[in-house]
Design a protein around this motif. Structure first.
Motif, short mmCIF file in Angstrom:
data_model
loop_
_atom_site.label_atom_id
_atom_site.label_comp_id
_atom_site.label_asym_id
_atom_site.label_seq_id
_atom_site.Cartn_x
_atom_site.Cartn_y
_atom_site.Cartn_z
N GLN A 73 -28.85 9.86 -1.45
CA GLN A 73 -27.53 10.64 -1.58
C GLN A 73 -26.52 9.60 -1.54
O GLN A 73 -25.66 10.05 -1.95
CB GLN A 73 -27.69 11.73 -0.58
N GLU A 74 -26.44 8.76 -0.57
CA GLU A 74 -25.40 7.88 -0.34
C GLU A 74 -25.32 6.92 -1.76
O GLU A 74 -24.06 6.61 -2.08
CB GLU A 74 -25.65 6.85 1.02
N GLU A 77 -23.77 8.83 -4.33
CA GLU A 77 -22.36 9.30 -4.09
C GLU A 77 -21.48 8.00 -4.42
O GLU A 77 -20.53 7.95 -4.98
CB GLU A 77 -22.13 9.80 -2.54
N ASN A 78 -22.02 6.98 -3.90
CA ASN A 78 -21.17 5.48 -4.22
C ASN A 78 -21.17 5.33 -5.86
O ASN A 78 -20.16 4.64 -6.01
CB ASN A 78 -21.99 4.23 -3.55
N TRP A 81 -21.58 10.22 -7.87
CA TRP A 81 -21.83 11.71 -7.99
C TRP A 81 -21.44 12.39 -6.89
O TRP A 81 -21.00 12.02 -5.87
CB TRP A 81 -23.66 11.66 -7.85
N LYS A 82 -21.41 13.79 -6.94
CA LYS A 82 -21.07 14.71 -6.03
C LYS A 82 -22.08 15.73 -5.74
O LYS A 82 -22.75 16.29 -6.48
CB LYS A 82 -19.56 15.58 -6.17
#
Length: 117
Positions: A73-74, A77-78, A81-82
């Motif tokens: 997920q991190e 997100e980097n 992506w949300k």
């Protein structure tokens, strides 16, 4: 072209993913590039088939690295992506202009390269 995006995470590991993959041929030397802007993965081959195989290898290595580190997920997100409670939204700007000719687009899932779009 309709863009298909989907990702499934379990214990912060990718268990399923669908993202567009684009294949381009440089007119200058005929090299075929495989690109997935949503994951920032790009590779190439001398033929379309070799570019697909190289992309599958690059994606597998990327996914294994992300999953080994337990930070899917991190990482996503980097990449922009949300994650919401019920939805995953890829980065708003995942395409960029490149001076090469589009050959075909494919959709990638964990089972390999999918059907031609």
């Amino acid at each position: 072209m309709k863009k298909n995006y989907n990702v499934r995470l379990k214990n912060n590991k990718i268990t399923g993913i669908t993202v567009p993959v684009h294949f381009f041929r440089l007119k200058k030397n005929g090299v075929v590039y495989a690109e997935c802007p949503a994951l920032r993965i790009i590779t190439y081959g001398r033929t379309l088939e070799k570019a697909k195989a190289m992309f599958a290898d690059a994606f597998t290595l990327w996914k294994e690295t992300v999953n080994d580190r337990n930070d899917a997920q991190e990482v996503l997100e980097n990449l922009g992506w949300k994650f919401t409670r019920n939805n995953v939204i890829p980065a708003e700007k995942t395409n960029y202009d490149v001076p090469i000719h589009l050959l075909s687009s494919w959709c990638l899932n964990l089972d390999g390269l999918g059907t031609k779009k």
